[in-house]
Design a protein around this motif. Structure first.
Motif, PDB file in Angstrom:
ATOM      1  N   GLN A   1      42.910  44.113  41.402  1.00 55.66           N
ATOM      2  CA  GLN A   1      43.792  45.341  41.317  1.00 55.66           C
ATOM      3  C   GLN A   1      44.538  45.251  39.721  1.00 55.66           C
TER       4      GLN A   1
ATOM      5  N   PHE B   1      42.446  39.436  44.199  1.00 54.64           N
ATOM      6  CA  PHE B   1      42.947  38.923  45.706  1.00 54.64           C
ATOM      7  C   PHE B   1      41.608  38.442  46.183  1.00 54.64           C
TER       8      PHE B   1
ATOM      9  N   TYR C   1      38.886  41.048  45.438  1.00 54.64           N
ATOM     10  CA  TYR C   1      39.083  42.203  44.779  1.00 54.64           C
ATOM     11  C   TYR C   1      39.904  42.131  43.742  1.00 54.64           C
TER      12      TYR C   1
ATOM     13  N   GLY D   1      47.439  36.752  45.950  1.00 53.28           N
ATOM     14  CA  GLY D   1      47.122  37.127  44.661  1.00 53.28           C
ATOM     15  C   GLY D   1      47.191  36.199  43.647  1.00 53.28           C
TER      16      GLY D   1
ATOM     17  N   GLY E   1      49.334  49.338  39.206  1.00 58.64           N
ATOM     18  CA  GLY E   1      49.620  50.781  39.793  1.00 58.64           C
ATOM     19  C   GLY E   1      48.123  51.369  40.229  1.00 58.64           C
ATOM     20  N   GLN E   2      47.512  50.458  40.479  1.00 62.76           N
ATOM     21  CA  GLN E   2      46.059  51.114  41.149  1.00 62.76           C
ATOM     22  C   GLN E   2      45.732  50.519  42.336  1.00 62.76           C
ATOM     23  N   GLY E   3      44.603  51.136  42.869  1.00 57.40           N
ATOM     24  CA  GLY E   3      43.947  50.444  43.960  1.00 57.40           C
ATOM     25  C   GLY E   3      43.153  49.335  43.929  1.00 57.40           C
ATOM     26  N   LEU E   4      42.365  48.921  44.995  1.00 54.47           N
ATOM     27  CA  LEU E   4      41.633  47.570  45.029  1.00 54.47           C
ATOM     28  C   LEU E   4      40.196  48.040  44.495  1.00 54.47           C
TER      29      LEU E   4
ATOM     30  N   LEU F   1      36.467  46.186  44.890  1.00 50.37           N
ATOM     31  CA  LEU F   1      35.816  45.070  45.257  1.00 50.37           C
ATOM     32  C   LEU F   1      34.629  44.522  44.009  1.00 50.37           C
TER      33      LEU F   1
ATOM     34  N   GLU G   1      45.405  41.580  38.570  1.00 51.08           N
ATOM     35  CA  GLU G   1      45.666  40.553  39.722  1.00 51.08           C
ATOM     36  C   GLU G   1      44.157  40.450  40.714  1.00 51.08           C
TER      37      GLU G   1
END
Lengths: 117, 114
Positions: B38, B90, B36, B107, B41-44, B46, B88
């Motif tokens: 990121q 993950f 994933y 991460g 300040g945001q979501g993940l 895929l 970042e």
């Protein structure tokens, strides 16, 4: 692709109040949703597993009376942070698994940033 | 319990250079593996996933990853990094025998220098 929506994206509240965060699967049904918490510059930590129609399963160290999870329908799970305190300030992310698949893939919401003053 | 290790906390690469982000997992059977990304300040989002079959998987944004069972690794690669790839990353693993839970690595922060 599958879409998961979280609301609100940002919330600021006073210490001692409760805050509810919603997680919705928009185009699929999710029997299982997961709630994660992310501290600044850290990875995502699983808080609890939310199962539709049953009680949530909490990870070790997570206070279930503090973080109330309800999964009343196949498309909605809510996380309520009760009597919030500044240390509860964090980025909360939900994810959902499509009930039609067994692949294990999760779809994530955009996250909700909580700031407790 | 299973775990996911991303040995590199930060990586800096020049724009246009190749990239490899490392991921190792500890689990006996073949897990389901994910990468994933990121942004701050945001979501993940895929990037790609591996369930079975061809061990080299292609993802979005020009990323690919190779599952190597002998090394318990699932490293992410990109031949030429763009400045917009700074984010970042993950690595994550699902253990179907562990409650279908998705476990994340710590991460890796990617910085791209021009």
């Amino acid at each position: 692709g599958a879409v998961v929506s979280q609301h609100p994206s940002w919330v600021i509240c006073k210490s001692g109040t409760s805050v509810k965060i919603e997680c919705r699967s928009l185009d699929f049904q999710a029997t299982t949703m997961f709630w994660y918490r992310q501290f600044p510059k850290q990875s995502l930590m699983l808080m609890a597993t939310s199962n539709e129609g049953s009680k949530a399963t909490y990870e070790q160290g997570v206070e279930k009376d503090k973080f109330l999870i309800n999964h009343a329908s196949l498309t909605l799970s809510t996380l309520t942070v009760t009597s919030a305190h500044p240390e509860d300030s964090s980025f909360y992310i939900c994810s959902a698994r499509d009930r039609r698949t067994s692949s294990g893939e999760l779809f994530f919401g955009e996250g909700s940033r909580l700031t407790v003053l | 319990a299973q775990s996911v290790t991303q040995p590199d906390i930060h990586i800096t690469v020049s724009e246009g250079a190749s990239l490899e982000l490392r991921c190792n997992y500890s689990y006996g059977a073949t897990p389901y593996l994910f990468w994933y990304v990121q942004s701050p300040g945001q979501g993940l989002q895929l990037l790609l996933k591996y369930f079975s079959g061809d061990t080299l998987v292609q993802g979005i944004k020009g990323f690919e990853a190779e599952f190597k069972r002998s090394q318990s690794s699932f490293n992410l690669r990109k031949p030429s990094v763009h400045w917009s790839d700074a984010a970042e990353y993950f690595c994550a693993v699902v253990n179907m025998e562990y409650g279908n839970k998705l476990v994340f690595g710590a991460g890796t922060i990617l910085r791209v220098k021009s």
